[in-house]
Design a protein around this motif. Structure first.
Motif, PDB file in Angstrom:
ATOM      1  N   PRO A  98       0.830  -1.213   0.000  1.00 41.23           N
ATOM      2  CA  PRO A  98       0.000   0.000   0.000  1.00 41.23           C
ATOM      3  C   PRO A  98       0.858   1.255   0.000  1.00 41.23           C
ATOM      4  CG  PRO A  98       0.035  -0.987   2.191  1.00 41.23           C
ATOM      5  CD  PRO A  98       0.921  -1.837   1.327  1.00 41.23           C
ATOM      6  N   ILE A  99       0.804   2.018  -1.085  1.00 41.43           N
ATOM      7  CA  ILE A  99       1.565   3.257  -1.224  1.00 41.43           C
ATOM      8  C   ILE A  99       0.601   4.428  -1.053  1.00 41.43           C
ATOM      9  CG2 ILE A  99       2.974   4.663  -2.776  1.00 41.43           C
ATOM     10  CD1 ILE A  99       3.911   2.093  -4.110  1.00 41.43           C
ATOM     11  N   ALA A 100       0.936   5.343  -0.162  1.00 38.00           N
ATOM     12  CA  ALA A 100       0.061   6.484   0.108  1.00 38.00           C
ATOM     13  C   ALA A 100      -0.189   7.280  -1.168  1.00 38.00           C
ATOM     14  CB  ALA A 100       0.693   7.393   1.169  1.00 38.00           C
ATOM     15  N   LYS A 101      -1.430   7.713  -1.343  1.00 36.78           N
ATOM     16  CA  LYS A 101      -1.879   8.492  -2.504  1.00 36.78           C
ATOM     17  C   LYS A 101      -1.869   7.679  -3.791  1.00 36.78           C
ATOM     18  CE  LYS A 101      -3.232  11.909  -2.293  1.00 36.78           C
ATOM     19  NZ  LYS A 101      -4.641  12.258  -1.957  1.00 36.78           N
ATOM     20  N   VAL A 102      -1.976   6.338  -3.671  1.00 35.17           N
ATOM     21  CA  VAL A 102      -2.092   5.476  -4.849  1.00 35.17           C
ATOM     22  C   VAL A 102      -3.225   4.480  -4.580  1.00 35.17           C
ATOM     23  CG1 VAL A 102      -0.877   4.043  -6.526  1.00 35.17           C
ATOM     24  CG2 VAL A 102       0.408   5.700  -5.176  1.00 35.17           C
ATOM     25  N   ALA A 103      -4.456   4.995  -4.492  1.00 39.72           N
ATOM     26  CA  ALA A 103      -5.642   4.171  -4.223  1.00 39.72           C
ATOM     27  C   ALA A 103      -5.472   3.344  -2.956  1.00 39.72           C
ATOM     28  CB  ALA A 103      -5.961   3.265  -5.417  1.00 39.72           C
ATOM     29  N   ASN A 104      -4.684   3.849  -2.031  1.00 36.51           N
ATOM     30  CA  ASN A 104      -4.355   3.152  -0.798  1.00 36.51           C
ATOM     31  C   ASN A 104      -5.608   2.798   0.009  1.00 36.51           C
ATOM     32  OD1 ASN A 104      -2.768   2.174   1.307  1.00 36.51           O
ATOM     33  ND2 ASN A 104      -2.389   4.186   2.174  1.00 36.51           N
ATOM     34  N   THR A 105      -6.467   3.792   0.237  1.00 39.74           N
ATOM     35  CA  THR A 105      -7.682   3.576   1.019  1.00 39.74           C
ATOM     36  C   THR A 105      -8.602   2.585   0.328  1.00 39.74           C
ATOM     37  OG1 THR A 105      -7.544   5.820   1.927  1.00 39.74           O
ATOM     38  CG2 THR A 105      -9.674   4.710   2.075  1.00 39.74           C
ATOM     39  N   SER A 106      -8.758   2.717  -0.976  1.00 40.12           N
ATOM     40  CA  SER A 106      -9.678   1.859  -1.717  1.00 40.12           C
ATOM     41  C   SER A 106      -9.268   0.397  -1.634  1.00 40.12           C
ATOM     42  CB  SER A 106      -9.746   2.304  -3.179  1.00 40.12           C
ATOM     43  OG  SER A 106     -10.225   3.624  -3.288  1.00 40.12           O
ATOM     44  N   ASP A 229       7.377  12.649   4.652  1.00 35.64           N
ATOM     45  CA  ASP A 229       6.180  11.917   5.047  1.00 35.64           C
ATOM     46  C   ASP A 229       5.829  10.883   3.982  1.00 35.64           C
ATOM     47  OD1 ASP A 229       3.682  11.967   6.960  1.00 35.64           O
ATOM     48  OD2 ASP A 229       2.882  11.894   4.916  1.00 35.64           O
ATOM     49  N   SER A 230       5.130   9.844   4.395  1.00 35.55           N
ATOM     50  CA  SER A 230       4.797   8.745   3.485  1.00 35.55           C
ATOM     51  C   SER A 230       3.980   9.196   2.285  1.00 35.55           C
ATOM     52  CB  SER A 230       4.016   7.661   4.243  1.00 35.55           C
ATOM     53  OG  SER A 230       2.827   8.196   4.809  1.00 35.55           O
ATOM     54  N   HIS A 231       3.233  10.307   2.401  1.00 39.24           N
ATOM     55  CA  HIS A 231       2.353  10.732   1.315  1.00 39.24           C
ATOM     56  C   HIS A 231       3.109  11.352   0.147  1.00 39.24           C
ATOM     57  CE1 HIS A 231      -0.505  10.200   4.579  1.00 39.24           C
ATOM     58  NE2 HIS A 231      -1.400  10.011   3.644  1.00 39.24           N
ATOM     59  N   TRP A 232       4.317  11.838   0.388  1.00 34.54           N
ATOM     60  CA  TRP A 232       5.102  12.364  -0.730  1.00 34.54           C
ATOM     61  C   TRP A 232       6.503  11.735  -0.793  1.00 34.54           C
ATOM     62  CZ3 TRP A 232       3.009  15.668   3.029  1.00 34.54           C
ATOM     63  CH2 TRP A 232       3.892  16.140   4.000  1.00 34.54           C
ATOM     64  N   ALA A 233       6.765  10.734   0.037  1.00 38.09           N
ATOM     65  CA  ALA A 233       8.002   9.970  -0.110  1.00 38.09           C
ATOM     66  C   ALA A 233       7.980   9.238  -1.452  1.00 38.09           C
ATOM     67  CB  ALA A 233       8.138   8.963   1.029  1.00 38.09           C
ATOM     68  N   ALA A 234       9.149   9.000  -2.017  1.00 37.17           N
ATOM     69  CA  ALA A 234       9.231   8.324  -3.313  1.00 37.17           C
ATOM     70  C   ALA A 234       8.605   6.938  -3.237  1.00 37.17           C
ATOM     71  CB  ALA A 234      10.687   8.218  -3.753  1.00 37.17           C
ATOM     72  N   GLN A 235       7.927   6.573  -4.309  1.00 35.08           N
ATOM     73  CA  GLN A 235       7.263   5.269  -4.333  1.00 35.08           C
ATOM     74  C   GLN A 235       8.273   4.125  -4.312  1.00 35.08           C
ATOM     75  OE1 GLN A 235       3.608   5.395  -7.155  1.00 35.08           O
ATOM     76  NE2 GLN A 235       4.753   7.269  -7.637  1.00 35.08           N
ATOM     77  N   TRP A 236       9.466   4.345  -4.902  1.00 32.10           N
ATOM     78  CA  TRP A 236      10.451   3.267  -4.888  1.00 32.10           C
ATOM     79  C   TRP A 236      10.875   2.901  -3.476  1.00 32.10           C
ATOM     80  CZ3 TRP A 236      14.874   4.363  -2.380  1.00 32.10           C
ATOM     81  CH2 TRP A 236      15.358   5.678  -2.387  1.00 32.10           C
TER      82      TRP A 236
END
Length: 336
Positions: A98-106, A229-236
């Protein structure tokens, strides 16, 4: 909720839940996993007398001299803050990142419904999973249990990735725009406000006024990756500690859903993903440059087109800072 199956699933031996009291069988399993041998009678008795948890046993094993001399390397230790949040979706035999701001909640909401533990309110899934009310997250299981799944040939590791430009602008509009006054949001954004307040705690007036998108980018560029923060940390950074069988792009999220549903038992395939917590944004291009605008200047019924926040220098910064994310997203698009 009518689409929930009647019986919850678990992904591994419940005796290896981290906070459960360790049974003799689980103690032997842990000794075998870490040291390649069963526990001796004296160790069994001492751990039973102390009512040690599975996590206690693992902690002692990892600190022992025997382990340091001849450790059996388990694949998944918590090397970063994100590893413990990996989601074990047992009905689909899939480990999801689960990556923040990538349909994480859904996806979290969907995963809980698939195991019969759906939450009536969208977004409650974060608390339900983090707290261990539903033990689908890696952090709530013994490393030995996770290692067992990592070696299972019928399990896969999957992740969703998003265009880094869209992800960062979306994060700004959500965390520093629409929802900037919420306490749960301030937990994430307070360090950014403090940076512009020269280290001081931001007052209500500063938060109500908000920051521009340029200021968020300036903060990210001026501070270490480790503090982001996890919401704008790099996805890698979410993906760096394991091998991934499939990457999917958010723009083709239906491919992700089809892939997961094909792995589900027949009786669960009618439970659809659906998207929650998705804000609507205006279509087309904006004639105004909003890169330096404060939230009060751009907030309305719909979020402006993301392009409006992207001056040339900001687009160049995002392209450099999130360059590896862009490569991974391109790969995900080709694989979706």
């Amino acid at each position: 909720m009518k689409d929930l199956p009647p019986h919850p699933f678990i992904f591994a031996d419940p005796d290896l839940a981290a906070q459960m009291q360790a049974t003799p069988a689980s103690i032997d399993t842990l000794f075998q996993a870490y040291l390649g041998r069963p526990a001796k009678e004296g160790a069994q008795s001492a751990l039973k007398e102390r009512r040690a948890s599975v996590a206690d046993v693992e902690r002692e094993l990892r600190g022992s001299e025997e382990y340091r001399r001849k450790a059996r390397l388990l694949r998944d230790h918590d090397r970063s803050q994100y590893d413990g949040a990996m989601l074990y979706i047992a009905p689909a035999r899939a480990v999801f990142c689960p990556i923040a701001k990538v349909a994480n909640t859904s996806v979290k909401d969907w995963a809980l419904r698939l195991v019969g533990d759906g939450r009536p309110e969208p977004g409650m899934s974060h608390y339900w999973l983090d707290s261990g009310q539903s033990r689908m997250q890696a952090r709530h299981w013994a490393f030995a249990a996770r290692d067992r799944v990592d070696h299972a040939p019928d399990w896969v590791s999957v992740a969703l990735l998003r265009d880094p430009v869209d992800r960062l602008v979306s994060c700004y509009c959500d965390k520093f725009g629409r929802n900037r006054m919420q306490d749960s949001v301030l937990h994430h954004t307070r360090p950014v406000y403090a940076f512009f307040a020269r280290g001081g705690d931001p007052d209500r007036e500063m938060i109500e006024r908000g920051l521009s998108f340029r200021q968020l980018c300036f903060y990210i560029n001026a501070t270490a990756r480790e503090v982001q923060d996890s919401h704008w940390a790099a996805q890698w950074s979410y993906l760096q500690n394991r091998r991934w069988d499939r990457l999917f792009a958010l723009e083709k999220i239906e491919s992700f859903e089809y892939f997961m549903r094909d792995r589900l038992p027949e009786e669960l395939r009618n439970i659809r993903l659906g998207l929650t917590n998705a804000a609507q944004k205006a279509r087309g291009r904006s004639s105004h440059n909003l890169s330096d605008a404060l939230p009060g200047e751009w907030m309305g019924a719909r979020t402006p087109p993301y392009d409006a926040f992207l001056s040339d220098d900001i687009r160049g910064f995002i392209g450099d800072y999130y360059a590896l994310d862009a490569r991974l997203h391109a790969q995900a698009l080709s694989e979706s």
